[in-house]
Scaffold this motif. Structure first.
Motif, short mmCIF file in Angstrom:
data_model
loop_
_atom_site.label_atom_id
_atom_site.label_comp_id
_atom_site.label_asym_id
_atom_site.label_seq_id
_atom_site.Cartn_x
_atom_site.Cartn_y
_atom_site.Cartn_z
N VAL A 1 0.84 -1.19 0.00
CA VAL A 1 0.00 0.00 0.00
C VAL A 1 0.88 1.24 0.00
O VAL A 1 1.74 1.39 0.88
N LEU A 2 0.69 2.10 -0.99
CA LEU A 2 1.50 3.31 -1.15
C LEU A 2 0.60 4.55 -1.11
O LEU A 2 -0.49 4.54 -1.70
N ASN A 3 1.05 5.59 -0.47
CA ASN A 3 0.27 6.83 -0.45
C ASN A 3 0.90 7.92 -1.33
O ASN A 3 0.53 9.09 -1.27
N LYS A 4 1.85 7.50 -2.15
CA LYS A 4 2.45 8.39 -3.14
C LYS A 4 3.10 7.51 -4.20
O LYS A 4 3.31 6.30 -3.97
N PRO A 5 3.44 8.03 -5.36
CA PRO A 5 4.10 7.22 -6.39
C PRO A 5 5.41 6.63 -5.88
O PRO A 5 6.12 7.23 -5.08
N SER A 6 5.73 5.43 -6.33
CA SER A 6 6.94 4.73 -5.93
C SER A 6 8.14 5.22 -6.74
O SER A 6 8.00 6.02 -7.67
N SER A 7 9.31 4.70 -6.37
CA SER A 7 10.54 5.04 -7.09
C SER A 7 11.34 3.77 -7.33
O SER A 7 10.99 2.69 -6.86
N LEU A 8 12.46 3.89 -8.04
CA LEU A 8 13.30 2.73 -8.33
C LEU A 8 14.00 2.19 -7.09
O LEU A 8 14.66 1.15 -7.16
N PHE B 1 -9.95 8.21 -12.49
CA PHE B 1 -8.59 8.46 -12.98
C PHE B 1 -8.03 7.14 -13.51
O PHE B 1 -8.63 6.07 -13.36
N TRP B 2 -6.87 7.25 -14.17
CA TRP B 2 -6.29 6.09 -14.86
C TRP B 2 -4.81 5.99 -14.57
O TRP B 2 -4.13 7.01 -14.42
N MET B 3 -4.34 4.77 -14.51
CA MET B 3 -2.91 4.51 -14.45
C MET B 3 -2.47 4.04 -15.83
O MET B 3 -3.01 3.06 -16.35
N LYS C 1 2.26 6.46 -15.08
CA LYS C 1 1.80 7.80 -14.70
C LYS C 1 0.28 7.77 -14.56
O LYS C 1 -0.39 6.88 -15.09
N PHE C 2 -0.23 8.75 -13.83
CA PHE C 2 -1.67 8.84 -13.61
C PHE C 2 -2.24 9.93 -14.49
O PHE C 2 -1.63 11.00 -14.68
N ASN C 3 -3.41 9.65 -15.03
CA ASN C 3 -4.11 10.59 -15.90
C ASN C 3 -5.50 10.84 -15.33
O ASN C 3 -6.22 9.89 -15.03
N SER C 4 -5.87 12.10 -15.17
CA SER C 4 -7.17 12.40 -14.59
C SER C 4 -7.57 13.84 -14.87
O SER C 4 -6.71 14.70 -15.13
N LYS C 5 -8.87 14.11 -14.81
CA LYS C 5 -9.36 15.48 -14.88
C LYS C 5 -9.22 16.17 -13.53
O LYS C 5 -9.48 17.37 -13.40
N LYS D 1 3.78 10.68 -11.61
CA LYS D 1 4.56 9.62 -12.25
C LYS D 1 5.32 8.81 -11.20
O LYS D 1 5.61 9.31 -10.11
N GLY D 2 5.67 7.58 -11.57
CA GLY D 2 6.46 6.75 -10.68
C GLY D 2 7.09 5.59 -11.40
O GLY D 2 6.80 5.32 -12.57
N SER D 3 7.99 4.91 -10.71
CA SER D 3 8.66 3.72 -11.24
C SER D 3 8.83 2.73 -10.09
O SER D 3 8.80 3.11 -8.91
N ILE D 4 9.04 1.47 -10.43
CA ILE D 4 9.25 0.45 -9.41
C ILE D 4 9.94 -0.75 -10.04
O ILE D 4 9.75 -1.03 -11.24
#
Length: 429
Positions: free
Chosen positions: A281-288, A316-318, A354-358, A366-369
């Protein structure tokens, strides 16, 4: 002299086909499939199933396409082809399932994935699962899932008492990615379910590592199928006849030995008990700097504006790169300004998204993992705790087929299985 020739012939056969261990009792089986969708390997597996229908008590064929355009009409089309070949097949085996009976047990399930809660409304398919599970019978109903879990999750939600009357063998992997919400619902609410979760071993069935040329994926059709019957002609339409059949190991598991013992060796694999299903469970985008096992649940809980967007609705969309295209995964509003999305990576890779939303607060994040190939991997506080009867791919390195965890537990039987099937194709000559 005749005895010598006979012994030579028997010896030759023994090197070609090793008979499977006897099954204690003919198993009750229901198939849930996304046949007709984007991956035609279900058509190949359906052909195999129909040609081995004498060895199981088939009670249901449910169309459950969590993704793509699968439908029960595609199952019925396959049955129509089988019916044309049925006289020849029945001439060799009187116990094969009658086409009209197969039509009577073919049902339409949910089309499309479930919302975040993991279920929605009952379907003809989910109701049929319940009906079959509740039949008075001392034997469990084996639910073999070749696609998404939506109809199984719906059946469990509507009639949770069936949990003790069914056993599940699920071809997960990519199907798990498309069915993340229903999977999460099942592991959270039914951790005591008897469940074999196969995320990678099944790849071993279409692995050509260390197999003779006669049963290589690209050679088998020309050698043994070669337009035999209507089913054989149709088989050429899927991967140009190259063998994939990624769902077939679920049926093979029912045909070889005692299915109540998943740790045994069998045509359908050998598995180990797992105690947790990884959930991060993450409350923000992850990183490498972050690493998780493939087939783990990544659950993003993001904060945004408190709006009137209905609860459990997509907002929204990932977006995840997939070859030259982009795959999009829905995210939901849980209410009170909380936005959430589940994503399950199917393979080892460096994942960028990345997340896309109005909604401005979400749009463009954006994030990476890093995804590794050892399941279920290390434990996390947010993991789902499983009961004593949840099994999955063997994790020991000796069972890897290349990078595929557990792959050798199925790959080692590939020649035996395909040579056994070759005998049945010969019935259609």
């Amino acid at each position: 002299m005749k005895k010598t020739i006979l012994m030579i012939c028997l010896g030759f056969v023994a090197t070609q086909v090793v008979a499977q261990d006897p099954v204690p009792i003919k198993p009750r089986v229901l198939i849930s499939t996304d046949i007709g969708g984007t991956d035609p390997d279900d058509n190949q597996s359906m052909t195999h199933l129909l040609m081995y229908s004498d060895l199981i008590k088939l009670e249901g064929l449910v169309s459950s396409p969590s993704y793509g355009q699968g439908s029960k009409e595609e199952i019925l089309r396959m049955i129509n082809l089988y019916e044309k070949d049925f006289p020849k097949l029945q001439g060799h085996n009187k116990d094969l399932a009658e086409p009209d009976y197969l039509r009577s047990i073919t049902k339409q399930g949910r089309k499309g994935g479930a919302p975040f809660r993991g279920y929605q409304t009952s379907t003809e398919g989910s109701e049929w699962i319940i009906k079959c599970a509740k039949e008075k019978n001392d034997q469990p109903l084996w639910v073999l899932v070749w696609g998404g879990l939506e109809d199984l999750a719906q059946a469990l939600h509507d009639s949770p008492e069936i949990r003790n009357r069914i056993k599940v063998y699920w071809i997960g992997g990519p199907n798990k990615k498309w069915s993340a919400n229903s999977y999460a619902y099942i592991v959270e609410n039914f951790p005591d379910l008897w469940f074999i979760e196969v995320n990678s071993s099944y790849y071993g069935f279409f692995s050509d590592n260390n197999v003779p040329d006669s049963v290589k994926s690209s050679d088998y059709y020309d050698r043994y199928i070669n337009e035999a019957g209507h089913l054989g002609k149709d088989f050429k339409n899927y991967y140009n006849g190259e063998i994939k059949m990624g769902d077939t190991p679920s049926l093979l598991y029912m045909l070889d030995g005692n299915p109540d013992k998943p740790m045994r060796e069998s045509w359908g694999g050998s598995f180990e008990n797992i105690q947790h299903s990884p959930r991060i469970v993450l409350n923000k985008p992850s990183s490498l700097k972050d690493t998780v096992a493939f087939c783990s649940i990544l659950e993003f809980h993001l904060q945004g504006p408190k709006t009137n967007i209905p609860k459990d609705s997509v907002c929204f969309w990932m977006e995840v790169p997939y070859g030259k295209s982009v795959q999009k995964w829905p995210g939901y509003h849980l209410g009170n300004g909380e936005y959430v999305i589940r994503y399950i990576p199917k393979k080892a890779e460096i994942l960028h998204y990345k997340f896309n939303s109005k909604i401005p607060e979400l749009d463009g994040l954006k994030g990476s993992i890093v995804i590794d190939n050892h399941w279920p991997g290390k434990k996390h506080e947010s993991d789902y705790v499983l009961g004593n009867n949840w099994y999955s791919d063997k994790s020991d390195k000796e069972f890897y087929d290349g990078k595929l965890q557990g792959g050798k537990t199925i790959q080692k039987w590939r020649t035996n299985v395909l040579m056994d099937w070759a005998e049945r194709w010969n019935w259609l000559r």
